[in-house]
Design a protein around this motif. Structure first.
Motif, PDB file in Angstrom:
ATOM      1  N   MET A 115     -31.854  43.244  35.551  1.00 35.37           N
ATOM      2  CA  MET A 115     -32.001  44.135  37.053  1.00 35.37           C
ATOM      3  C   MET A 115     -30.945  43.159  37.890  1.00 35.37           C
ATOM      4  SD  MET A 115     -33.898  46.350  35.858  1.00 35.37           S
ATOM      5  CE  MET A 115     -34.254  47.162  37.670  1.00 35.37           C
ATOM      6  N   THR A 116     -30.482  42.467  37.269  1.00 37.73           N
ATOM      7  CA  THR A 116     -29.553  41.531  38.472  1.00 37.73           C
ATOM      8  C   THR A 116     -28.018  41.894  38.614  1.00 37.73           C
ATOM      9  OG1 THR A 116     -28.865  39.781  36.780  1.00 37.73           O
ATOM     10  CG2 THR A 116     -30.924  39.188  38.062  1.00 37.73           C
ATOM     11  N   ALA A 173     -31.237  34.705  40.526  1.00 34.48           N
ATOM     12  CA  ALA A 173     -32.707  34.889  40.047  1.00 34.48           C
ATOM     13  C   ALA A 173     -33.402  33.463  39.978  1.00 34.48           C
ATOM     14  CB  ALA A 173     -32.493  35.408  38.671  1.00 34.48           C
ATOM     15  N   HIS A 209     -30.618  42.562  42.029  1.00 36.33           N
ATOM     16  CA  HIS A 209     -32.014  42.678  42.305  1.00 36.33           C
ATOM     17  C   HIS A 209     -32.375  42.503  43.564  1.00 36.33           C
ATOM     18  CE1 HIS A 209     -31.087  38.485  42.013  1.00 36.33           C
ATOM     19  NE2 HIS A 209     -32.225  38.141  42.563  1.00 36.33           N
ATOM     20  N   ASN A 210     -31.598  42.052  44.706  1.00 36.99           N
ATOM     21  CA  ASN A 210     -31.786  42.253  46.200  1.00 36.99           C
ATOM     22  C   ASN A 210     -31.545  43.677  46.623  1.00 36.99           C
ATOM     23  OD1 ASN A 210     -32.514  39.230  46.148  1.00 36.99           O
ATOM     24  ND2 ASN A 210     -30.200  38.879  45.617  1.00 36.99           N
ATOM     25  N   LEU A 248     -32.431  46.883  45.261  1.00 37.78           N
ATOM     26  CA  LEU A 248     -33.145  47.843  44.375  1.00 37.78           C
ATOM     27  C   LEU A 248     -33.761  48.754  45.335  1.00 37.78           C
ATOM     28  CD1 LEU A 248     -34.289  45.803  41.411  1.00 37.78           C
ATOM     29  CD2 LEU A 248     -32.041  47.081  41.525  1.00 37.78           C
TER      30      LEU A 248
END
Length: 329
Positions: free
Chosen positions: A49-50, A229, A289-290, A292
């Protein structure tokens, strides 16, 4: 150093692992060579998800650049615009997806309704097992089949397909002068190759201009949106050393810069839709991921990112492209 065979960032990364007493994965990779390392690398089935492909707004951007409609996916577009007129009046196609991974893309293609059977092949048994279970869960087990297989052996066995799918897999293929003609042999005479691929620098050896653009964009993002992460802050994009690329995955972008010229040489290109990634892919790597959520602040930041890349693309070119190709007659 030595044409970026190694660089100081390798030492920094090794030092961080020493401080965390996390050397076992590094030593394990040194013990595993060649194709076994590729299989081990791709045995992981959990999606990251990164990376930029996890961001919903990025996917809509891809759709717009590939199909002209942010809500129309590339599989839907190809099934409607290419499969239907090209293969009519045939109703059920037999397809093969090369390097299918965990089967997520193949589920999207199966849902177009174009295939009577769509097979996926990959080198990692764990991913084949995961893909098989995912197809059953999606109620597509009658259409989708997954297996560990070697493309060269499939060619020798005389297997033939109406459609080949290369979905972020062909840039892992080496010896393209021999490999691409072999893929053409897997197609029926009227068969199509559909491609959605990274076609940027081999071994991710980003150009100086590309790095400068990505770092300029990164500097415009708030620190909270650049959080990695592991809690560190991403301050800049670096060019990975060739050694680190080989240690991580010997197949990653192994001959990527030669892929697009090779496809154009071996196949007849019916349609080609480049969709950027030259800046966004590397600027957002590790921090996606920041981004989403779909709140106004996130949307504004992503629009800034998209506008920045759009402005840079005429000079830098595209690192990703979608294509529909025909087997040469």
């Amino acid at each position: 150093m030595l044409n970026n065979l190694v660089n100081r960032h390798d030492a920094d990364r090794l030092l961080r692992k020493v401080r965390r007493l996390d050397l076992d994965p590094v030593l394990a990779k040194l013990k595993v060579r060649g194709s076994r390392r590729v299989v081990e690398h791709w045995s992981e089935v959990e999606p990251s998800m990164t990376e930029w492909w996890a961001i919903p707004a990025v996917i809509r951007r891809w759709n717009h650049l590939m199909t002209g409609d942010a809500d129309l996916t590339f599989p839907q577009y190809v099934a409607r615009s290419h499969f239907a007129p090209h293969f009519a009046p045939r109703t059920g196609l037999h397809g093969l997806s090369l390097g299918c991974g965990t089967g997520g893309n193949e589920i999207l293609w199966a849902r177009t309704g174009a295939f009577a059977r769509l097979e996926g092949v990959d080198v990692a048994p764990q991913r084949i097992e995961f893909a098989t279970a995912a197809a059953a869960e999606a109620d597509l087990a009658e259409v989708l089949r997954f297996r560990v297989a070697d493309v060269q052996e499939m060619t020798r066995q005389g297997e033939r397909f109406d459609v080949l799918l290369g979905l972020q897999s062909l840039h892992h293929f080496s010896e393209l002068d021999a490999t691409l003609p072999r893929l053409a042999e897997l197609l029926h005479p009227d068969g199509l190759l559909v491609v959605d691929e990274f076609v940027g620098p081999t071994r991710f050896q980003w150009t100086d201009a590309q790095l400068a653009a990505a770092n300029e964009l990164l500097a415009q993002l708030p620190a909270a949106r650049r959080r990695l992460a592991d809690g560190r802050t991403k301050h800049r994009v670096i060019r990975p050393s060739r050694m680190s690329m080989v240690l991580d995955d010997p197949s990653e972008a192994v001959d990527a810069a030669a892929l697009l010229p090779g496809l154009r040489r071996v196949f007849d290109v019916v349609e080609e839709r480049p969709y950027g990634g030259t800046v966004l892919h590397i600027a957002l790597s590790g921090i996606a991921h920041n981004f989403l959520t779909e709140d106004p602040e996130t949307e504004d930041l992503l629009e800034l990112c998209f506008a920045f890349e759009d402005k840079a693309l005429p000079e830098l070119g595209h690192d990703f492209t979608a294509m529909v190709c025909r087997k040469p007659r």
